[in-house]
Design a protein around this motif. Structure first.
Motif, PDB file in Angstrom:
ATOM      1  N   THR A 349       0.834  -1.204   0.000  1.00 24.53           N
ATOM      2  CA  THR A 349       0.000   0.000   0.000  1.00 24.53           C
ATOM      3  C   THR A 349       0.866   1.249   0.000  1.00 24.53           C
ATOM      4  N   PHE A 350       1.813   1.295   0.922  1.00 29.33           N
ATOM      5  CA  PHE A 350       2.713   2.446   0.949  1.00 29.33           C
ATOM      6  C   PHE A 350       3.484   2.574  -0.358  1.00 29.33           C
ATOM      7  N   ARG A 351       3.900   1.442  -0.941  1.00 30.88           N
ATOM      8  CA  ARG A 351       4.663   1.491  -2.179  1.00 30.88           C
ATOM      9  C   ARG A 351       3.837   2.155  -3.303  1.00 30.88           C
ATOM     10  N   THR A 352       2.558   1.837  -3.343  1.00 33.32           N
ATOM     11  CA  THR A 352       1.690   2.451  -4.352  1.00 33.32           C
ATOM     12  C   THR A 352       1.707   3.963  -4.255  1.00 33.32           C
ATOM     13  N   TYR A 353       1.605   4.482  -3.039  1.00 37.91           N
ATOM     14  CA  TYR A 353       1.532   5.936  -2.870  1.00 37.91           C
ATOM     15  C   TYR A 353       2.906   6.596  -2.976  1.00 37.91           C
ATOM     16  N   ALA A 380      -6.498  10.072   4.404  1.00 43.93           N
ATOM     17  CA  ALA A 380      -5.932  10.410   5.717  1.00 43.93           C
ATOM     18  C   ALA A 380      -5.586   9.153   6.501  1.00 43.93           C
ATOM     19  N   SER A 381      -6.393   8.107   6.371  1.00 43.43           N
ATOM     20  CA  SER A 381      -6.104   6.856   7.072  1.00 43.43           C
ATOM     21  C   SER A 381      -4.793   6.243   6.603  1.00 43.43           C
ATOM     22  N   VAL A 382      -4.558   6.251   5.292  1.00 42.88           N
ATOM     23  CA  VAL A 382      -3.295   5.725   4.773  1.00 42.88           C
ATOM     24  C   VAL A 382      -2.132   6.567   5.284  1.00 42.88           C
ATOM     25  N   LEU A 383      -2.263   7.884   5.204  1.00 41.82           N
ATOM     26  CA  LEU A 383      -1.194   8.775   5.650  1.00 41.82           C
ATOM     27  C   LEU A 383      -0.964   8.670   7.160  1.00 41.82           C
ATOM     28  N   ALA A 384      -1.986   8.252   7.907  1.00 44.98           N
ATOM     29  CA  ALA A 384      -1.847   8.062   9.355  1.00 44.98           C
ATOM     30  C   ALA A 384      -1.278   6.700   9.714  1.00 44.98           C
ATOM     31  N   GLY A 385      -0.981   5.892   8.686  1.00 43.09           N
ATOM     32  CA  GLY A 385      -0.319   4.615   8.930  1.00 43.09           C
ATOM     33  C   GLY A 385      -1.209   3.393   8.868  1.00 43.09           C
ATOM     34  N   TYR A 386      -2.515   3.583   8.643  1.00 43.20           N
ATOM     35  CA  TYR A 386      -3.432   2.440   8.643  1.00 43.20           C
ATOM     36  C   TYR A 386      -3.474   1.797   7.257  1.00 43.20           C
ATOM     37  N   ALA A 387      -2.298   1.409   6.792  1.00 44.28           N
ATOM     38  CA  ALA A 387      -2.140   0.849   5.451  1.00 44.28           C
ATOM     39  C   ALA A 387      -2.469  -0.631   5.402  1.00 44.28           C
ATOM     40  N   TRP A 388      -2.900  -1.209   6.522  1.00 42.61           N
ATOM     41  CA  TRP A 388      -3.306  -2.617   6.581  1.00 42.61           C
ATOM     42  C   TRP A 388      -4.821  -2.761   6.703  1.00 42.61           C
ATOM     43  N   ASP A 389      -5.538  -1.661   6.714  1.00 44.35           N
ATOM     44  CA  ASP A 389      -6.983  -1.685   6.871  1.00 44.35           C
ATOM     45  C   ASP A 389      -7.635  -1.932   5.510  1.00 44.35           C
ATOM     46  N   THR A 390      -7.872  -3.201   5.192  1.00 44.24           N
ATOM     47  CA  THR A 390      -8.398  -3.542   3.870  1.00 44.24           C
ATOM     48  C   THR A 390      -9.880  -3.194   3.719  1.00 44.24           C
ATOM     49  N   GLU A 391     -10.514  -2.700   4.769  1.00 45.76           N
ATOM     50  CA  GLU A 391     -11.859  -2.142   4.618  1.00 45.76           C
ATOM     51  C   GLU A 391     -11.817  -0.805   3.880  1.00 45.76           C
ATOM     52  N   ASN A 392     -10.654  -0.188   3.861  1.00 44.63           N
ATOM     53  CA  ASN A 392     -10.462   1.087   3.169  1.00 44.63           C
ATOM     54  C   ASN A 392     -10.203   0.811   1.689  1.00 44.63           C
ATOM     55  N   PHE A 394      -8.904   2.556  -0.489  1.00 45.18           N
ATOM     56  CA  PHE A 394      -7.608   3.072  -0.908  1.00 45.18           C
ATOM     57  C   PHE A 394      -6.451   2.223  -0.361  1.00 45.18           C
ATOM     58  N   VAL A 395      -6.789   1.171   0.363  1.00 45.34           N
ATOM     59  CA  VAL A 395      -5.842   0.112   0.728  1.00 45.34           C
ATOM     60  C   VAL A 395      -6.130  -1.126  -0.094  1.00 45.34           C
ATOM     61  N   ASP A 396      -7.376  -1.546  -0.075  1.00 45.44           N
ATOM     62  CA  ASP A 396      -7.759  -2.792  -0.728  1.00 45.44           C
ATOM     63  C   ASP A 396      -7.515  -2.755  -2.242  1.00 45.44           C
ATOM     64  N   LYS A 397      -7.777  -1.624  -2.860  1.00 43.91           N
ATOM     65  CA  LYS A 397      -7.565  -1.461  -4.302  1.00 43.91           C
ATOM     66  C   LYS A 397      -6.770  -0.184  -4.541  1.00 43.91           C
ATOM     67  N   ALA A 398      -5.615  -0.108  -3.898  1.00 44.25           N
ATOM     68  CA  ALA A 398      -4.849   1.138  -3.869  1.00 44.25           C
ATOM     69  C   ALA A 398      -4.494   1.647  -5.260  1.00 44.25           C
ATOM     70  N   GLU A 399      -3.905   0.809  -6.080  1.00 46.86           N
ATOM     71  CA  GLU A 399      -3.461   1.244  -7.402  1.00 46.86           C
ATOM     72  C   GLU A 399      -4.645   1.702  -8.261  1.00 46.86           C
ATOM     73  N   ARG A 400      -5.698   0.907  -8.267  1.00 48.37           N
ATOM     74  CA  ARG A 400      -6.866   1.250  -9.083  1.00 48.37           C
ATOM     75  C   ARG A 400      -7.514   2.548  -8.607  1.00 48.37           C
ATOM     76  N   ARG A 401      -7.666   2.696  -7.302  1.00 48.26           N
ATOM     77  CA  ARG A 401      -8.291   3.906  -6.756  1.00 48.26           C
ATOM     78  C   ARG A 401      -7.440   5.146  -7.014  1.00 48.26           C
ATOM     79  N   LEU A 402      -6.124   5.009  -6.848  1.00 48.94           N
ATOM     80  CA  LEU A 402      -5.247   6.151  -7.084  1.00 48.94           C
ATOM     81  C   LEU A 402      -5.289   6.567  -8.552  1.00 48.94           C
ATOM     82  N   ASN A 403      -5.241   5.602  -9.463  1.00 44.66           N
ATOM     83  CA  ASN A 403      -5.299   5.916 -10.892  1.00 44.66           C
ATOM     84  C   ASN A 403      -6.588   6.635 -11.253  1.00 44.66           C
ATOM     85  N   ALA A 404      -7.710   6.119 -10.752  1.00 46.53           N
ATOM     86  CA  ALA A 404      -9.005   6.725 -11.073  1.00 46.53           C
ATOM     87  C   ALA A 404      -9.093   8.143 -10.529  1.00 46.53           C
TER      88      ALA A 404
END
Length: 415
Positions: A349-353, A380-392, A394-404
């Motif tokens: 997740t962090f690598r994607t961002y 904000a959750s990712v930036l706060a370190g919650y990069a393991w929360d797959t309910e988010n 922007f974690v579960d589909k990080a690359e796809r969400r960021l691209n969109a």
């Protein structure tokens, strides 16, 4: 005469991952020895913690000692500036459950407090001790330890956790290092007496600044509670050709309007040297093996841009300590499925961002004129370190969400 000793767990490295792992394992009733080559306190960067860290610091019993340190600055978010733009994310208004505040710390004091607290809890902490050989062919692991003073000795352990950070002890001894896919960048940094009086500067947030014309170059400004700030610039080596660290850093500040303004009265000549590190991104062939597992930067380090290093380190320590408790009690423990794979969820997740920051996609999202409130909370959750929360999403589909999202906000100007 050489000494031979035995422990349940040997931890290599007394930084945050080592201290947290030691405390969590001590609380399970195991004997722990921590071997550290250096002496504390010692200077290190990675000074802006993420709120997710607070969960591990609390479980390890470290929070009372941290709250007692007056130089640690309360932190509740991250701010960003580029050219005339300024925006921020509030970590108390985020998607994921968990703490929304943390500290910005002088790492020499922070690391010293953590390992001192672990020692109070019963860890056998040995400074000035270098691990120069590792043998995991037998029933237990065997470490050859070379102290600064005295004869080398053998130490045996049922399991070894390598939390040696940039020292990367076991990756070197076991030939586990493999090149990182990230480009080789370098950082130039120091501490300044900031003397910031600007009303629009928030000491409760790290300030990340993008160079006005070179968007792959960025700066951090991490304020502490005692009027001092850590400041650094990061970029590809070719961006700093012919410049020493002082020149590179001051030239970069001059190319960020907000930094140039708020640091107008800063004192740079305060006895703290300008420093440089380069080629810090790293990777390994495996995160675990017979009698060992790798924690934090000893396993993989991405980039300092989102302050993920200490968070990944502590998260790996928690995963390893929990699984090691099962392992040493003879219960089934699948290190790939229960340690490596869960850990890599957050790392990827962090690598994607990180990649999105340097190729401009994530910067486009951050600096967009307006943001959807729900999306802001997820980011904000990712930036706060919650990069393991797959309910988010922007974690579960990080690359796809960021691209969109990047396509939606459109490309900004800059090379």
């Amino acid at each position: 005469m050489p000494v031979s000793e035995s422990f349940d767990i040997a931890v290599i490295g007394a930084g945050p991952a080592g201290a947290v792992a030691a405390a969590l394992l001590l609380r399970q009733g195991f004997s722990v020895c921590v071997l550290e080559k250096q002496h504390f306190p010692r200077f290190v960067i990675g000074e802006s913690l993420l709120p997710h860290c607070m969960e591990f610091l609390d479980e390890a019993g470290f929070l009372p000692a941290l709250h007692a340190e007056p130089s640690f600055q309360h932190k509740n978010g991250a701010a960003f500036t580029w050219r005339d733009r300024y925006t921020h994310f509030d970590f108390t208004d985020k998607f994921s459950a968990g703490p929304g505040t943390t500290f910005q710390v002088r790492r020499d004091r922070f690391d010293h407090i953590l390992i001192r607290e672990a020692a109070k809890q019963g860890a056998d902490v040995r400074f000035g001790c270098e691990v120069c050989a590792f043998d995991n062919t037998g029933e237990h692991a065997r470490l050859n330890v070379l102290p600064e003073h005295g004869a080398a000795y053998a130490l045996t352990a049922r399991f070894v956790l390598d939390a040696s950070g940039y020292g990367r002890v076991l990756p070197r001894l076991l030939d586990l290092d493999t090149p990182s896919a990230l480009p080789v960048r370098e950082a130039h940094f120091t501490h300044i007496d900031d003397h910031i009086t600007a009303a629009d500067f928030d000491r409760d947030k790290i300030l990340i600044s993008t160079h006005s014309t070179r968007r792959d170059v960025w700066l951090w400004l991490i304020p502490f509670a005692d009027g001092r700030s850590s400041i650094g610039v990061v970029g590809l080596p070719e961006r700093f050709i012919g410049q020493d660290s002082e020149t590179a850093l001051k030239n970069a500040v001059a190319n960020v309007p907000m930094l140039q303004r708020i640091l107008a009265d800063a004192v740079w000549d305060n006895g703290v040297p300008f420093r440089r590190i380069g080629g810090y991104s790293a990777n390994v062939k495996a995160l675990h093996g017979k009698h060992f597992a790798l924690l934090g930067n000893a396993a993989e380090f991405l980039d300092p841009v989102f302050s993920s290093g200490v968070t990944i380190a502590m998260h790996s320590a928690k995963l390893a300590a929990d699984l090691l408790g099962k392992h040493l009690r003879g219960k089934a423990a699948d290190w790939q499925r229960e340690f490596a794979e869960p850990l890599m969820v957050g790392v990827e997740t962090f690598r994607t961002y990180v990649n999105g920051w340097y190729d401009g996609r994530f910067q486009d999202v951050i600096y967009a004129p307006s943001r959807n409130a729900d999306i802001s909370r997820m980011i904000a959750s990712v930036l706060a370190g919650y990069a393991w929360d797959t309910e988010n999403p922007f974690v579960d589909k990080a690359e796809r969400r960021l691209n969109a999202l990047a396509q939606m906000v459109g490309r900004q100007d800059g090379d």
